[in-house]
Design a protein around this motif. Structure first.
Motif, mmCIF file in Angstrom:
data_model
loop_
_atom_site.group_PDB
_atom_site.id
_atom_site.type_symbol
_atom_site.label_atom_id
_atom_site.label_comp_id
_atom_site.label_asym_id
_atom_site.label_seq_id
_atom_site.Cartn_x
_atom_site.Cartn_y
_atom_site.Cartn_z
ATOM 1 N N ASN B 229 1.920 -13.412 -4.290
ATOM 2 C CA ASN B 229 0.476 -13.243 -4.162
ATOM 3 C C ASN B 229 -0.024 -12.069 -5.018
ATOM 4 N N PRO B 230 -0.955 -12.292 -5.947
ATOM 5 C CA PRO B 230 -1.445 -11.187 -6.793
ATOM 6 C C PRO B 230 -2.095 -10.057 -6.004
ATOM 7 N N VAL B 231 -2.496 -10.344 -4.755
ATOM 8 C CA VAL B 231 -3.096 -9.283 -3.923
ATOM 9 C C VAL B 231 -2.097 -8.126 -3.742
ATOM 10 N N THR B 232 -0.797 -8.445 -3.746
ATOM 11 C CA THR B 232 0.222 -7.382 -3.646
ATOM 12 C C THR B 232 0.062 -6.414 -4.819
ATOM 13 N N SER B 233 -0.094 -6.965 -6.027
ATOM 14 C CA SER B 233 -0.255 -6.108 -7.216
ATOM 15 C C SER B 233 -1.540 -5.286 -7.119
ATOM 16 N N PHE B 234 -2.626 -5.925 -6.688
ATOM 17 C CA PHE B 234 -3.910 -5.213 -6.596
ATOM 18 C C PHE B 234 -3.809 -4.070 -5.578
ATOM 19 N N THR B 235 -3.115 -4.344 -4.468
ATOM 20 C CA THR B 235 -2.990 -3.319 -3.421
ATOM 21 C C THR B 235 -2.192 -2.122 -3.936
ATOM 22 N N ILE B 236 -1.120 -2.408 -4.691
ATOM 23 C CA ILE B 236 -0.306 -1.316 -5.245
ATOM 24 C C ILE B 236 -1.183 -0.421 -6.131
ATOM 25 N N VAL B 237 -1.955 -1.049 -7.001
ATOM 26 C CA VAL B 237 -2.813 -0.278 -7.914
ATOM 27 C C VAL B 237 -3.850 0.525 -7.109
ATOM 28 N N SER B 238 -4.441 -0.113 -6.095
ATOM 29 C CA SER B 238 -5.433 0.592 -5.258
ATOM 30 C C SER B 238 -4.815 1.815 -4.606
ATOM 31 N N MET B 239 -3.609 1.649 -4.069
ATOM 32 C CA MET B 239 -2.954 2.774 -3.389
ATOM 33 C C MET B 239 -2.646 3.897 -4.371
ATOM 34 N N ALA B 240 -2.195 3.507 -5.577
ATOM 35 C CA ALA B 240 -1.874 4.532 -6.578
ATOM 36 C C ALA B 240 -3.136 5.287 -6.985
ATOM 37 N N ILE B 241 -4.251 4.577 -7.113
ATOM 38 C CA ILE B 241 -5.512 5.234 -7.500
ATOM 39 C C ILE B 241 -5.988 6.160 -6.377
ATOM 40 N N ILE B 242 -5.923 5.664 -5.144
ATOM 41 C CA ILE B 242 -6.365 6.490 -4.008
ATOM 42 C C ILE B 242 -5.467 7.715 -3.864
ATOM 43 N N GLY B 243 -4.154 7.510 -4.026
ATOM 44 C CA GLY B 243 -3.218 8.646 -3.923
ATOM 45 C C GLY B 243 -3.399 9.608 -5.075
ATOM 46 N N GLY B 244 -3.565 9.050 -6.268
ATOM 47 C CA GLY B 244 -3.796 9.880 -7.447
ATOM 48 C C GLY B 244 -2.537 10.487 -8.035
ATOM 49 N N GLY B 245 -2.632 10.878 -9.327
ATOM 50 C CA GLY B 245 -1.546 11.624 -9.973
ATOM 51 C C GLY B 245 -0.391 10.740 -10.430
ATOM 52 N N ASP B 246 0.574 11.393 -11.086
ATOM 53 C CA ASP B 246 1.749 10.671 -11.575
ATOM 54 C C ASP B 246 3.023 11.243 -10.965
ATOM 55 N N ASP B 247 2.895 11.759 -9.757
ATOM 56 C CA ASP B 247 4.051 12.369 -9.090
ATOM 57 C C ASP B 247 4.282 11.715 -7.727
ATOM 58 N N ALA B 248 5.405 12.043 -7.098
ATOM 59 C CA ALA B 248 5.804 11.385 -5.850
ATOM 60 C C ALA B 248 4.793 11.488 -4.700
ATOM 61 N N PRO B 249 4.092 12.617 -4.507
ATOM 62 C CA PRO B 249 3.190 12.682 -3.343
ATOM 63 C C PRO B 249 2.029 11.686 -3.407
ATOM 64 N N GLY B 250 1.519 11.374 -4.609
ATOM 65 C CA GLY B 250 0.360 10.494 -4.750
ATOM 66 C C GLY B 250 0.522 9.167 -4.013
ATOM 67 N N PRO B 251 1.556 8.385 -4.326
ATOM 68 C CA PRO B 251 1.738 7.100 -3.637
ATOM 69 C C PRO B 251 1.882 7.240 -2.120
ATOM 70 N N ILE B 252 2.473 8.360 -1.680
ATOM 71 C CA ILE B 252 2.626 8.552 -0.230
ATOM 72 C C ILE B 252 1.234 8.692 0.397
ATOM 73 N N TYR B 253 0.406 9.533 -0.204
ATOM 74 C CA TYR B 253 -0.956 9.710 0.333
ATOM 75 C C TYR B 253 -1.730 8.393 0.266
ATOM 76 N N GLY B 254 -1.622 7.715 -0.870
ATOM 77 C CA GLY B 254 -2.367 6.467 -1.061
ATOM 78 C C GLY B 254 -1.980 5.411 -0.040
ATOM 79 N N ALA B 255 -0.662 5.217 0.147
ATOM 80 C CA ALA B 255 -0.185 4.203 1.088
ATOM 81 C C ALA B 255 -0.572 4.593 2.511
ATOM 82 N N LEU B 256 -0.394 5.862 2.816
ATOM 83 C CA LEU B 256 -0.715 6.359 4.160
ATOM 84 C C LEU B 256 -2.202 6.131 4.474
#
Lengths: 391, 308
Positions: B229-256
């Protein structure tokens, strides 16, 4: 001071005593496809659940162990997504702690949640689905009131084609679960009936246009067309067939013509389309069928479809009767559902494995804007007619 | 390479300890929620290695999730499931490496469209292969318990966090960021651009493939339209944008943020939760375009909210 304490205690006692005499709600949970590719078809299922809840509550509640309890429906949108449906049923069981479960829409979602039902040993009467896959894995907590299992249904379709003198067929199939299962069984059934298969093409579920495929079907010029559609793409088929002038005298559209929206779009042009379905409000020997039709029409300002709404109603009738007999204990409920005979708007139902063995496989046809059962002849409410040319 | 400070190590150990303890609470609902959260952390971390570090935005990471799931259903009950997970990771790595070389020649919006198209292509190949075999959805009965799956996803999430953390601080990571800033300049500095990009793509595909393999055991039903499902890809990008940055904490914040917000809204307002979620996301992107991680850094640096 003493008087205040006494009054407080009295109030507390009254609160608790009044709570104890109140009947506890029976929580009934399910997921529904409000959005996504199944949403066009799932509306009648939700309407039927709501109507059932209202009628049961108006009559005093669901009978559990001789006492009546009000029903509270708990439901979430599964977005027509199997993973979401799995998540919802887990939530309903473990967090919402529902007492009973009702089914989601369609075979794919039924199949998807079987793992959850088996893991928690939670019995659920299915409705808008039938899968040989589940029959073969011998699932113990799901049952299908329908008789439209792909293998037996394919035999019925081949018989109809033979009866109509069909010698060649074109087949187009949506790549979703139920239609693919039907395709698997119709091919050997056609071979057995010595009917030639001229076109055999699949198309993806999210298809937006079938014109190219239907042009190919038209140029093959087969005696009959089998369009194994889901409700959403059945509209594409009918529009496309009308546009390219696909006028085979026998046209089977598997899922779609049973729904109100289909008749609304095509009106008299839909006459003569053969479709799956084993229910009609016009059978005199199913006394509650007409009542359900009238109640639904009055409540929702329009008639029900003849597939999902009656199957949904069957499932809640079976559940209601089983709960009245065995209560909410899951083991007792499972035993009761798998062994007793139930009275429904589609005649009596009794399960062997996951199948309802008391309901014969039937096929329907739109005639004068109404759905009639046309096969087998013993069950028919009307004779088969040839499909007039699209207008 | 700079090593993490004691404070960071302590905080990471505490969070890991909390997640390790979740199954002991005895609530399958919380464990399921934790599993979902960890799944998104693992997927988003992996995406960051390619897209946030090199600037090549992938809109097709769902394909690796799907391929991993497919490997698992094909191997299920024939080999031990742990081995299937490892094979899924290897298949994801090789697939990304092979397709990475030609695909990573294009940049910007062309790469975005290419990855999306590639994911759809593989999805329909799998659908046709399954239809050709007479299969229409596969059931996975006899999967390991939720607890085992939880710990597997936890270990994959931890692995992806560590990989992102160390890659970013390695010579390889500096090379990737140099490519993001100016690919031609990076090449003149002696960075093997094609190999770096293909390797980053392959690394970022490995964990999602393994996650897909584990998650199909939880869902117990394989349906190509859903696992790819392409929604999986869209969600990953959304989480990365919300988390921000190019380091490990960003995705954690975004997913959380996204998982908890979605769950909170879904559980309390099931009828209108998508509307509320949409409005909140728009407000968030407008007010904090640098993401949660960027906002925290800026807050620490200046002691107040800085928008730029």
């Amino acid at each position: 001071m003493l008087r205040t304490v006494f009054l407080a205690l009295l109030m507390l006692f009254l609160c608790f005593s009044s709570k104890n005499t109140e009947a506890k709600d029976v929580k009934v949970g399910f997921s529904i496809s409000k959005t996504g590719i199944f949403a066009a078809a799932a509306g009648s299922q939700l309407n039927t659940y709501k109507l059932w809840g209202e009628q049961v509550n108006a009559a005093g509640g669901l009978t559990v162990g001789g006492k009546q309890h009000p029903i509270k429906l708990v439901f979430y949108d599964d977005q027509s997504n199997t993973a979401k449906a799995v998540q919802i049923y887990e939530k309903l069981i473990t967090k919402d702690k529902v007492d009973l479960l009702l089914a989601p829409w369609g075979t794919a979602l039924h199949v998807a949640i079987v793992g959850v039902l088996e893991r928690y040993k939670f019995p659920m009467v299915g409705n808008s689905a039938a899968s040989v896959l589940l029959r073969d894995v011998k699932a113990k907590n799901i049952w299908f009131p329908t008789s439209s299992f792909p293998d037996v249904q394919s035999t019925a379709i081949a018989e109809i084609l033979q009866n109509q003198g069909v010698k060649s067929v074109s087949l187009i199939t949506n790549q979703l679960q139920y239609t693919q299962e039907n395709k698997k069984f119709i091919i050997p059934a056609l071979k057995k009936a010595r009917i030639k298969l001229l076109v055999n093409e699949d198309y993806p579920p999210g298809v937006k246009d079938l014109t190219a495929l239907l042009t190919k079907v038209k140029s093959a010029n087969a005696d009959a067309v089998l369009a194994y559609t889901y409700p959403g793409d059945s509209v594409l088929y009918a529009k496309g067939a009308r546009e390219v002038g696909l006028n085979a005298k026998t046209q089977v559209v598997l899922l779609g013509p049973q729904y109100g929206f289909f008749g609304g779009i095509f009106g008299p042009a839909a006459n003569g389309l053969i479709t799956m379905g084993h229910w009609t409000p016009y059978r005199k020997d199913w006394p509650n069928a007409k009542k359900f039709y009238d109640d639904y029409t009055a409540r929702w300002k329009g008639p029900p479809d003849t597939l999902d709404a009656p199957m949904t109603q069957m499932s809640v009738e079976i559940l209601e009767q089983a709960v009245a007999k065995s209560g909410l204990n899951r083991d007792k409920l499972r035993k009761t559902i798998s062994s007793e005979t139930f009275q429904t708007i589609n005649g009596p139902a009794r399960f062997e494995g996951v199948m309802n063995v008391l309901l014969p496989t039937m096929m329907s046809q739109i005639q004068d804007g109404k759905i009639h059962i046309i096969w087998p002849p013993k069950q028919a409410t009307a004779k088969i007619i040839s499909k007039p040319a699209w207008k | 390479m700079t090593l993490p400070s004691n404070r960071v190590i302590g905080l990471a150990a505490l969070i890991t300890f909390i997640f390790l303890g979740i199954p002991m609470l005895g609530s399958e609902y919380i464990m399921g929620l934790g599993l979902t959260l960890l799944m998104w952390i693992a997927l988003t971390q992996s995406w960051v290695i390619l897209s946030a570090m090199t600037g090549y935005i992938s809109l097709g990471h769902a394909v690796f999730f799907g391929v991993g799931a497919y490997v698992m259903v094909l191997c299920f009950n024939t080999i031990p499931f742990i081995l299937s997970i490892i094979i899924a990771g290897l298949v994801g790595f090789i697939l990304a490496f092979v397709i990475g070389y030609p695909c990573l020649r294009v940049r910007g919006p062309y790469f975005v469209i290419l990855t999306f198209g590639l994911a759809e292509l593989i999805k329909f190949i799998v659908i046709n292969v399954e239809a050709g075999m007479g299969k229409f959805g596969r059931l996975v009965f006899g999967a390991p318990s939720l607890e085992i799956l939880y710990y597997l996803i936890l270990s994959l999430a931890l692995t992806s966090i560590l990989v992102t953390y160390f890659v970013r601080r390695s010579r390889f990571g500096f090379g990737l960021r140099a490519i993001r800033e100016n690919e031609e300049a990076a090449e003149t500095l002696g960075i093997d651009v094609a190999r770096f990009k293909a390797l980053a793509f392959a690394i970022s595909a490995t964990v999602p493939s393994m996650v897909g393999a584990v998650m199909i055991l939880r869902n117990s039903y394989f349906e190509p339209m859903d696992v790819f499902n392409p929604v999986t890809s869209f969600t990953i990008v959304s989480m990365a944008i919300i988390g921000g940055g190019d380091d490990a904490p960003g995705p954690i914040y975004g997913a959380l943020a996204l998982v908890l917000l979605q769950e909170l809204l879904w559980a309390n307002w099931p009828e209108i939760y998508m509307i509320i979620l949409g409005i909140l996301l728009i407000i968030f992107v407008l007010k904090a375009p640098q993401g949660i991680h960027g906002w925290i850094i800026s807050y620490r640096k200046y002691g107040k909210y800085e928008n730029s």
